[in-house]
Each structure stands twice: as structure tokens, then as C-alpha cells.
Write a protein that holds these residues in place. Structure first.
Motif, PDB file in Angstrom:
ATOM      1  N   GLU A  49       0.816  -1.204   0.000  1.00 13.03           N
ATOM      2  CA  GLU A  49       0.000   0.000   0.000  1.00 13.03           C
ATOM      3  C   GLU A  49       0.856   1.262   0.000  1.00 13.03           C
ATOM      4  OE1 GLU A  49      -2.520  -0.392   3.334  1.00 13.03           O
ATOM      5  OE2 GLU A  49      -3.788  -1.958   2.446  1.00 13.03           O
ATOM      6  N   LEU A  50       2.014   1.189   0.649  1.00 15.43           N
ATOM      7  CA  LEU A  50       2.911   2.342   0.699  1.00 15.43           C
ATOM      8  C   LEU A  50       3.837   2.413  -0.507  1.00 15.43           C
ATOM      9  CD1 LEU A  50       3.927   2.234   4.478  1.00 15.43           C
ATOM     10  CD2 LEU A  50       2.287   3.779   3.385  1.00 15.43           C
ATOM     11  N   GLY A  51       3.753   1.440  -1.387  1.00 18.30           N
ATOM     12  CA  GLY A  51       4.660   1.376  -2.516  1.00 18.30           C
ATOM     13  C   GLY A  51       4.336   2.400  -3.578  1.00 18.30           C
ATOM     14  N   SER A  52       5.231   2.483  -4.557  1.00 20.76           N
ATOM     15  CA  SER A  52       5.083   3.456  -5.628  1.00 20.76           C
ATOM     16  C   SER A  52       4.080   2.970  -6.662  1.00 20.76           C
ATOM     17  CB  SER A  52       6.434   3.701  -6.301  1.00 20.76           C
ATOM     18  OG  SER A  52       6.851   2.533  -6.977  1.00 20.76           O
ATOM     19  N   PHE A  53       3.753   3.855  -7.565  1.00 16.68           N
ATOM     20  CA  PHE A  53       2.837   3.528  -8.656  1.00 16.68           C
ATOM     21  C   PHE A  53       3.379   2.366  -9.478  1.00 16.68           C
ATOM     22  CE2 PHE A  53       0.910   4.070 -12.793  1.00 16.68           C
ATOM     23  CZ  PHE A  53      -0.392   4.442 -12.491  1.00 16.68           C
ATOM     24  N   SER A  54       4.700   2.400  -9.788  1.00 16.09           N
ATOM     25  CA  SER A  54       5.314   1.344 -10.593  1.00 16.09           C
ATOM     26  C   SER A  54       5.274   0.005  -9.870  1.00 16.09           C
ATOM     27  CB  SER A  54       6.764   1.715 -10.930  1.00 16.09           C
ATOM     28  OG  SER A  54       6.816   2.880 -11.713  1.00 16.09           O
ATOM     29  N   LEU A  55       5.484   0.015  -8.550  1.00 21.29           N
ATOM     30  CA  LEU A  55       5.433  -1.229  -7.787  1.00 21.29           C
ATOM     31  C   LEU A  55       4.044  -1.836  -7.846  1.00 21.29           C
ATOM     32  CD1 LEU A  55       6.668  -3.285  -5.816  1.00 21.29           C
ATOM     33  CD2 LEU A  55       6.012  -1.755  -3.957  1.00 21.29           C
ATOM     34  N   SER A 147      10.963   1.280 -15.224  1.00 21.63           N
ATOM     35  CA  SER A 147      10.502   2.557 -15.772  1.00 21.63           C
ATOM     36  C   SER A 147      10.730   2.542 -17.277  1.00 21.63           C
ATOM     37  CB  SER A 147      11.259   3.728 -15.143  1.00 21.63           C
ATOM     38  OG  SER A 147      10.927   4.949 -15.791  1.00 21.63           O
ATOM     39  N   PRO A 148       9.791   3.089 -18.066  1.00 22.23           N
ATOM     40  CA  PRO A 148      10.042   3.193 -19.507  1.00 22.23           C
ATOM     41  C   PRO A 148      11.304   3.976 -19.824  1.00 22.23           C
ATOM     42  CG  PRO A 148       7.731   3.602 -19.033  1.00 22.23           C
ATOM     43  CD  PRO A 148       8.433   3.526 -17.711  1.00 22.23           C
ATOM     44  N   ARG A 149      11.710   4.868 -18.920  1.00 22.87           N
ATOM     45  CA  ARG A 149      12.935   5.619 -19.147  1.00 22.87           C
ATOM     46  C   ARG A 149      14.168   4.727 -19.088  1.00 22.87           C
ATOM     47  NH1 ARG A 149      10.666   9.327 -14.609  1.00 22.87           N
ATOM     48  NH2 ARG A 149       9.277  10.715 -15.767  1.00 22.87           N
ATOM     49  N   ASP A 629       7.038   8.269 -17.918  1.00 20.16           N
ATOM     50  CA  ASP A 629       7.085   7.068 -17.102  1.00 20.16           C
ATOM     51  C   ASP A 629       5.730   6.371 -17.141  1.00 20.16           C
ATOM     52  OD1 ASP A 629       5.459   8.591 -15.548  1.00 20.16           O
ATOM     53  OD2 ASP A 629       6.858   8.814 -13.872  1.00 20.16           O
ATOM     54  N   HIS A 630       5.560   5.328 -16.288  1.00 20.63           N
ATOM     55  CA  HIS A 630       4.307   4.579 -16.278  1.00 20.63           C
ATOM     56  C   HIS A 630       3.127   5.435 -15.839  1.00 20.63           C
ATOM     57  CE1 HIS A 630       6.015   0.775 -17.342  1.00 20.63           C
ATOM     58  NE2 HIS A 630       6.837   0.761 -16.309  1.00 20.63           N
ATOM     59  N   GLU A 631       3.392   6.547 -15.144  1.00 20.51           N
ATOM     60  CA  GLU A 631       2.323   7.433 -14.710  1.00 20.51           C
ATOM     61  C   GLU A 631       1.978   8.471 -15.764  1.00 20.51           C
ATOM     62  OE1 GLU A 631       3.662   9.116 -11.007  1.00 20.51           O
ATOM     63  OE2 GLU A 631       4.880   7.337 -10.663  1.00 20.51           O
ATOM     64  N   GLY A 632       2.733   8.483 -16.881  1.00 16.77           N
ATOM     65  CA  GLY A 632       2.507   9.464 -17.923  1.00 16.77           C
ATOM     66  C   GLY A 632       3.202  10.778 -17.682  1.00 16.77           C
ATOM     67  N   LYS A 633       4.130  10.813 -16.712  1.00 18.03           N
ATOM     68  CA  LYS A 633       4.829  12.057 -16.390  1.00 18.03           C
ATOM     69  C   LYS A 633       6.164  12.114 -17.104  1.00 18.03           C
ATOM     70  CE  LYS A 633       2.824  12.636 -11.778  1.00 18.03           C
ATOM     71  NZ  LYS A 633       3.134  12.827 -10.334  1.00 18.03           N
ATOM     72  N   ARG A 634       6.546  13.326 -17.476  1.00 19.49           N
ATOM     73  CA  ARG A 634       7.878  13.534 -18.034  1.00 19.49           C
ATOM     74  C   ARG A 634       8.865  13.744 -16.896  1.00 19.49           C
ATOM     75  NH1 ARG A 634       8.169  13.942 -23.387  1.00 19.49           N
ATOM     76  NH2 ARG A 634       6.317  14.500 -24.577  1.00 19.49           N
ATOM     77  N   PRO A 638      15.414  18.076 -11.509  1.00 18.47           N
ATOM     78  CA  PRO A 638      15.671  18.173 -10.078  1.00 18.47           C
ATOM     79  C   PRO A 638      15.073  17.031  -9.279  1.00 18.47           C
ATOM     80  CG  PRO A 638      15.035  20.310 -10.960  1.00 18.47           C
ATOM     81  CD  PRO A 638      14.791  19.300 -12.034  1.00 18.47           C
ATOM     82  N   SER A 639      14.028  16.374  -9.791  1.00 19.21           N
ATOM     83  CA  SER A 639      13.413  15.282  -9.044  1.00 19.21           C
ATOM     84  C   SER A 639      13.777  13.931  -9.610  1.00 19.21           C
ATOM     85  CB  SER A 639      11.888  15.451  -9.070  1.00 19.21           C
ATOM     86  OG  SER A 639      11.413  15.374 -10.413  1.00 19.21           O
ATOM     87  N   PHE A 640      14.897  13.864 -10.321  1.00 15.93           N
ATOM     88  CA  PHE A 640      15.291  12.604 -10.971  1.00 15.93           C
ATOM     89  C   PHE A 640      15.432  11.480  -9.967  1.00 15.93           C
ATOM     90  CE2 PHE A 640      16.935  10.263 -14.469  1.00 15.93           C
ATOM     91  CZ  PHE A 640      17.880   9.406 -13.935  1.00 15.93           C
ATOM     92  N   ARG A 641      15.964  11.805  -8.792  1.00 17.27           N
ATOM     93  CA  ARG A 641      16.219  10.759  -7.807  1.00 17.27           C
ATOM     94  C   ARG A 641      14.979  10.417  -7.007  1.00 17.27           C
ATOM     95  NH1 ARG A 641      21.594  12.677  -4.783  1.00 17.27           N
ATOM     96  NH2 ARG A 641      20.536  11.486  -3.168  1.00 17.27           N
ATOM     97  N   SER A 642      13.884  11.071  -7.245  1.00 13.31           N
ATOM     98  CA  SER A 642      12.676  10.774  -6.475  1.00 13.31           C
ATOM     99  C   SER A 642      11.523  10.398  -7.388  1.00 13.31           C
ATOM    100  CB  SER A 642      12.287  11.988  -5.628  1.00 13.31           C
ATOM    101  OG  SER A 642      12.064  13.118  -6.450  1.00 13.31           O
ATOM    102  N   VAL A 643      11.864   9.757  -8.508  1.00  6.39           N
ATOM    103  CA  VAL A 643      10.823   9.356  -9.457  1.00  6.39           C
ATOM    104  C   VAL A 643       9.842   8.399  -8.802  1.00  6.39           C
ATOM    105  CG1 VAL A 643      10.406   8.122 -11.600  1.00  6.39           C
ATOM    106  CG2 VAL A 643      12.285   9.720 -11.447  1.00  6.39           C
ATOM    107  N   SER A 644      10.349   7.519  -7.919  1.00  7.21           N
ATOM    108  CA  SER A 644       9.494   6.506  -7.311  1.00  7.21           C
ATOM    109  C   SER A 644       8.739   7.018  -6.099  1.00  7.21           C
ATOM    110  CB  SER A 644      10.343   5.298  -6.910  1.00  7.21           C
ATOM    111  OG  SER A 644      11.308   5.686  -5.951  1.00  7.21           O
ATOM    112  N   SER A 645       8.795   8.340  -5.803  1.00  7.77           N
ATOM    113  CA  SER A 645       8.155   8.861  -4.604  1.00  7.77           C
ATOM    114  C   SER A 645       6.652   9.074  -4.778  1.00  7.77           C
ATOM    115  CB  SER A 645       8.812  10.188  -4.200  1.00  7.77           C
ATOM    116  OG  SER A 645       8.638  11.141  -5.222  1.00  7.77           O
ATOM    117  N   PHE A 646       6.158   8.953  -6.003  1.00  9.69           N
ATOM    118  CA  PHE A 646       4.733   9.170  -6.255  1.00  9.69           C
ATOM    119  C   PHE A 646       3.914   8.086  -5.559  1.00  9.69           C
ATOM    120  CE2 PHE A 646       0.898   8.329  -8.767  1.00  9.69           C
ATOM    121  CZ  PHE A 646       0.303   9.567  -8.729  1.00  9.69           C
TER     122      PHE A 646
END
Length: 673
Positions: A49-55, A147-149, A629-634, A638-646
Motif C-alpha cells: 500500500e505504501l509502494g510506488s505507482f510502478s510497484l 521505468s520506460p525511461r 514514465d508509467h504514470e505518464g509524467k515527463r 531536479p526530481s530525478f532521484r525521487s521518481v518513485s516517490s509518487f
């Protein structure tokens, strides 16, 4: 009349219930169908439940535990270990490690060697194994799931795999020619073609058909023709003509890229035979590949033991082994000067060479280990399998050093020369020095036959793993197209032999560039830029993609959910910090070395090398910046290292995001209609 939203909730409730039941069934499967305490199950659900969108997207993929196809599943754990050992152990174990050990302090070189093994090699090996076993896909599919990236890492793995296997098969073709030449002498008294000190002539003259440039020693910069014998009509000298020119006081050097030459028919035929063997092994699938694996992997060890027993009983063997392992701690902490070449070796370079040897001898960053692990069932252990393969590879390198240097000690004894004067690195060791030493031994034909048959089988097992990794990446590329893939092409992909035939044919055609007089220079060029640059960057990006983009917490949850394995603290530290740092240092050191000591002085060849080694990475980085990414975001830098924080709590969004799982797992889903 009931409200439409009430109907929707009523329809959605059974679906939610099925999802909960599926998660419970999947958990019981990966834990060997045992019952878990309610506390453990609830803790795992809390992590999800606490995981990211990709998880959540990956955990909603219900194809992971579908029944697997027999042709894409190892029949046993020992089969997988043997296949992985065959991929890791190759020609480099015979010709590269013994020379590095001798050159960099003997037994003391084992200190940075084993530190590099446990600090870099095994952690990256574990990462690739979990990615393959935990996704059931090739490098392309596994990184696309993250990630598609990151799917560009799969394409980079394809480039490195193709670059290596193209020249690797050419070297195997040379081994095959030596094998045929040895067999042709059976029953004849003439002896081997490289008897009486003719090993260099046979290799450089007959196998490679190299050409040379010669000039008077007073005019080394201008290679003209005053030294030419009367029958020379071209500015390029053959190996035999070089012997004449040197007796006339001239200096000669290989023409290299300045003379490409014509295709050598014998090399083309040998290369074609090698690719036919590889194609047959690839088309059989894992169910039948085990039979070839049970031959091509254990049999070379039998031959290696036989060569060791014969080698250590030769006069001078003790001297060779002494030079091989003689400790010299000064090379680990201070700069040294080679007494023969005068080349300065820094202490930092010794440590970097140890890390480089570990990194490349385990076949990492090539996609092969990810592909082989994708054929594993979820319950196979991770760390114990990795340790079995890695330690076997290291033992083989050490043992091969005893075999090689016992033979070199014998050659030095016969010549009355020093060890330094007979030691060579790379192809020259196995195609010139060792054949000459074997020709001087009693029963030379038998031991030469064993030696080149051993090299051939070691190389074939490694080449097959690389080709299979390439085939898997190409197949997953097409399957990622989903509905855009034409039915005809989808049907063709399901034909077992179709894609392997196309891939092998294309790689064979690329290998023809290595069947000319400049073959050795092309091998050196591609090996240098792919190994020192491209593969180093791929390994670093693998660490970054898992530890920083997907996130270690999510990755540990995914692996726990699928294969019952959690990332421990040691691997977290290496994957996040030390691994990327060490590979970054290796890349910078490789670039600095390439700038100071270029592999060739031909500018267009250097441009090709840099294009192969660096340009694909630049393209990948641009692609990562522009891809959603899988969420449709570009990607926002600056937030490269926090892509999975969504994070999201909307289960409807999760179901709607479960897009196009057509890539599937190697379990017989849409890729196997």
C-alpha cells in the motif's frame, strides 16, 4: 431505480475481492505453499500500500506465476548453474587473468581481486539475477518494468552483447582453424605447422594474413620501400617479407587499419561453422540445451586438469609458477616500472585492473545473466547460486594460471630465456606462445588438440549465452509494441527457429569485417571501447535504476512478493553508493587511459570506437529525459532521484494503469500464443 455509481461499486467489489485473493495465492506460491502468520501477511500488504505507482503496477501483473513453457525453463538448478558458469568462464579466463596476476604483484594481486569480487562483482551479479528471476524477462523487459525511461539500458546491453559476440566468434573461428590444422597432422611425421619456432609465422601470416609497413631505422616516421625484396610490388609487407626487411636493418610495424585486405576464405568458412553451431544450440531451447551444457562446460575442466598435470611435470614449470604467484606488495601501494618495457604502472591502476577483471569475467552488463535467470522458477535461491557461479569462475582463473605459467616456464627453460621474454597477453598468448610451447612437449599433437578443443568449448558456451540474451532482447522489443505488432510478425516470433536465424545471420555478416588482414586491430578496438566504456556505464546505470529510480524499498518489496528474497543492508549500501562510485571511477580512468594511450593512431577508427563506446549512452540519456514514465509524467531533472516517490490511494487508477502487459513473463502468455 438504483444510482449508477452504486452499480459501479457493486461491479467493482467482486473485482477488488479477486485482487485480494490473487495476492494471497501469489504470496503462498512464492513461499512454497506454506501458511503465513496474519502479522506477516498484513505487514507485506502494508508495504504494498505504501509502494510506488510502478510497484503496484508490477504487483497487478497476474502473469508472473502462470505455467511456464518447457522450452524456456531450466530443467534443474544444476543446469542453470552450469549454464551460468559456461557464460562466465571463457577465453578471458585463460589469456587475461594469468597475465594480470603476474604483471600486478603475483599473489598480492589476489587481495584487490577478491575485494573487487565481493564489493562489486557479486552485488551486481545478485542484482541482475534478481531482475531476471523476479521479472521473467530479458534485460529490456526487466528495465521497462522499472521505468520506460530505463528500457534504454536493455538496448545498451544489446549493443554491448552484439559487439562482444561478433569478435568473440571470430576468435573461436581462429581456434577452429588451429584445431583443424592439428587434426590434419595426425598420422603424419611432418609435425604441427608451427613447429621449429614458426608459431608467430603461422598465426600472423596464415591465420591473420597481416600486412606490415617497413622503413630504414633512420626514418621511422616515413614508411617507404627501400627495404623491399625484389618480388615485392606493394607497399605492404607479408610476415615472411618482414623477416627479410628486418635482416636488411629496417624497422617494421603492423599496417593495422591502413590495410584492410581481402576476405580470408578459410576464416570465413570457420566463422560460418561457428555460427551454425551457435544457431543449433540456441534453437534447441533450455530443455535440450542442458545436454550441450553438460558437455561444453565440464569437459574443458577435464582437459584443463590434464594440461595442468602435464605442465607441472615439465622442466622449468616451477620457475613459471613462481613468477606467476611471487608476491610483490609494493605494487599495491606505490608506482612501479616494468623492467622490460619501461612502462610505469600506478598502484591505483592495479586496483582498477582487478575490479575490471572481476566485472567482465562474470559476464555482467551484457544481459546474459538476466536472461538466464529469467528461465529460473521463483523458488531458486539467489545468493547461493551467485556464489557458486562467481567462485567457480574465480577458481577457474586461478587454476588456469597454473596451467599457463607452468607451460611458459617450460618454454623459457627450452629457449634459455627469462620468463619476461616469453610472457604475452591476449590472443598472442594462446595463438603464439602456448602453441610453440606445446609443440616442444612430448606428444605435442595430443596436448595441442586438447588445448584448442578446450578453448573452443569454453568460448562456445559463452557465445551462446550472449546470443540468447540478444535474441531475448530483440523479441521483447517487438512484444513491447503490443497491439501495434502485426499478426504476421507475431506469428513469426512464435516460430522457434525464425528469430535466432535472423539474429545469427546478421551477426555473422558483421563478423566478416573481422575476416581480413586488420582483424586483430578490429578485435582490439571493439574490445577496448565496449569493455572499458560501454559496459562500465551499463553496470553503473543498473545500480542507479534500481537503487535511485525504482527505489530500494519498492524493489525489496517486489522481490519479497515474487521470489521470497529481500535486499539486505549490505546490498543496499553497494547498490546505492559504492557500486556506482567504483564504476564511475573505472569509467573516468578508462577515458583517461584511452586519451593518453590511444588504441590506434588512425583517426577514423578511433571515431568508430568512441561512437560505439559513448554515443549510445548519450542517446539513452536524451531518450530518458524525453520519455514518459508509467504514470505518464515527463522527467523533471531536479526530481530525478525521487521518481518513485509518487504515491496513490486510488485503486481505480492502478487498474487503469495496468496497460499493455503484452510483454508478459516467460510463462506462456501473449508472447506464446
Amino acid at each position: 431505480m438504483q444510482h449508477p455509481m452504486t452499480d459501479e461499486r457493486a461491479e467493482r467489489a467482486p473485482e477488488k475481492q479477486r485482487n485480494v485473493e490473487y495476492e494471497e495465492i501469489e504470496l503462498s506460491t512464492v513461499r512454497d505453499n506454506t501458511e503465513h502468520s496474519s502479522e506477516e501477511s498484513s505487514a507485506l500488504k502494508s508495504d504494498i500500500e505504501l509502494g510506488s505507482f510502478s510497484l503496484k503496477r508490477l504487483l497487478s501483473d497476474k502473469t508472473f506465476h502462470d505455467p511456464k513453457e518447457d522450452t524456456e525453463l531450466w530443467t534443474s538448478r544444476i543446469t542453470y548453474i552450469l549454464a551460468a558458469v559456461g557464460s562466465a568462464v571463457g577465453l578471458g579466463n585463460i589469456w587475461r587473468f594469468p597475465f594480470l596476476c603476474y604483471r600486478n604483484g603475483g599473489a598480492t594481486f589476489l587481495i584487490p581481486y577478491f575485494i573487487s569480487l565481493f564489493a562489486l562483482g557479486i552485488p551486481l551479479f545478485v542484482l541482475e539475477t534478481t531482475m531476471g528471476q523476479g521479472s521473467g524477462k530479458s534485460a529490456l523487459g526487466a528495465f521497462f518494468d522499472i521505468s520506460p525511461r530505463c528500457k534504454g539500458i536493455g538496448y545498451l546491453s544489446l549493443i554491448s552483447t552484439c559487439g562482444i559476440v561478433v569478435y568473440y566468434c571470430v576468435i573461436l573461428a581462429w581456434c577452429l582453424r588451429y584445431l583443424f590444422a592439428t587434426v590434419s597432422t595426425l598420422g603424419f611425421r611432418g609435425g604441427l605447422p608451427w613447429n621449429a619456432g614458426a608459431a608467430s609465422s603461422f598465426y600472423q601470416g596464415s591465420i591473420l594474413a597481416k600486412r606490415f609497413l617497413c622503413s630504414p631505422r633512420a626514418h621511422l616516421a616515413s614508411y617507404i620501400r627501400p627495404c623491399a625484396p625484389g618480388n615485392v610490388s606493394l607497399p605492404f609487407y607479408t610476415f615472411d617479407q618482414v623477416m627479410y626487411a628486418e635482416r636488411q636493418g629496417c624497422a617494421c610495424r603492423p599496417a593495422g587499419f591502413l590495410h584492410q585486405g581481402n576476405l580470408q576464405a578459410d576464416n570465413v568458412l570457420a566463422l560460418f561453422i561457428i555460427w551454425v553451431l551457435i544457431l543449433l544450440m540456441c534453437c534447441l531451447g533450455t530443455k535440450t540445451l542442458k545436454f550441450s551444457t553438460y558437455v561444453t562446460v565440464p569437459l574443458p575442466y577435464v582437459m584443463l586438469v590434464a594440461l595442468f598435470i602435464r605442465g607441472v611435470t615439465l622442466p622449468g614449470a616451477g620457475l613459471g609458477i613462481k613468477y606467476y604467484l611471487q608476491p610483490d606488495f609494493s605494487k599495491l601501494f606505490s608506482d612501479t616500472i616494468d623492467p622490460v618495457s619501461g612502462e610505469v604502472t600506478s598502484a591505483a591502476q592495479v586496483w582498477l585492473q582487478a575490479a575490471t577483471q572481476i566485472f567482465f569475467s562474470l559476464s555482467l552488463a551484457e544481459g546474459a545473466m538476466i536472461t538466464y535467470a529469467s528461465y529460473n522458477p521463483p523458488h531458486y535461491p539467489i545468493v547461493s547460486n551467485v556464489l557458486a557461479v562467481a567462485l567457480t569462475n574465480c577458481f577457474t582463473e586461478l587454476f588456469a594460471g597454473f596451467c599457463v605459467f607452468s607451460i611458459l616456464g617450460y618454454l623459457a627453460e627450452v629457449r634459455g630465456a627469462r620468463i619476461e621474454e616469453v610472457v604475452a597477453a591476449g590472443p598472442g598468448l594462446v595463438f603464439e606462445v602456448i602453441p610453440e610451447a606445446l609443440s616442444l612437449m612430448p606428444s605435442p599433437t595430443i596436448f595441442t588438440l586438447m588445448f584448442f578443443l578446450m578453448l573452443l568449448m569454453l568460448g562456445l558456451s559463452s557465445a551462446v549465452s550472449l546470443v540468447q540474451a540478444g535474441i531475448a532482447i530483440v523479441k521483447d522489443h517487438f512484444l513491447l509494441q503490443g497491439d501495434r505488432l502485426s499478426p504476421r510478425l507475431r506469428t513469426l516470433l512464435n516460430v522457434t527457429w525464425a528469430l535466432p536465424c535472423v539474429v545469427c545471420l546478421l551477426l555473422f555478416l558483421l563478423g566478416l569485417a573481422f575476416c581480413r588482414s586488420s582483424a586483430e586491430d578490429w578485435v582490439n578496438l571493439i574490445d577496448t571501447f565496449v569493455s572499458n566504456f560501454l559496459m562500465t556505464l551499463i553496470g553503473g546505470m543498473e545500480f542507479v535504476s534500481v537503487a535511485w529510480i525504482f527505489g530500494l524499498r519498492d524493489y525489496s518489496t517486489l522481490m519479497k512478493h515474487r521470489i521470497d528474497w529481500e535486499v539486505n543492508l549490505y546490498f543496499k549500501l553497494v547498490w546505492r553508493f559504492s557500486g556506482p562510485a567504483v564504476l564511475g571511477i573505472m569509467f573516468v580512468a578508462g577515458v583517461a587511459g584511452a586519451v593518453r594511450h590511444p588504441v590506434t593512431d588512425v583517426w577514423w577508427a578511433l571515431m568508430i570506437g568512441w561512437s560505439i563506446g559513448v554515443l549510445p549512452v548519450i542517446v539513452f540519456l536524451v531518450h530518458a529525459l524525453l520519455t514518459r514514465d508509467h504514470e505518464g509524467k515527463r522527467l523533471v531533472l531536479p526530481s530525478f532521484r525521487s521518481v518513485s516517490s509518487f504515491r496513490t490511494e486510488d485503486s481505480e487508477a492502478i487498474r487503469s494503469s495496468d496497460v499493455d502487459m503484452s510483454l508478459g513473463h516467460r510463462h506462456g502468455v501473449s508472447s506464446k500464443e
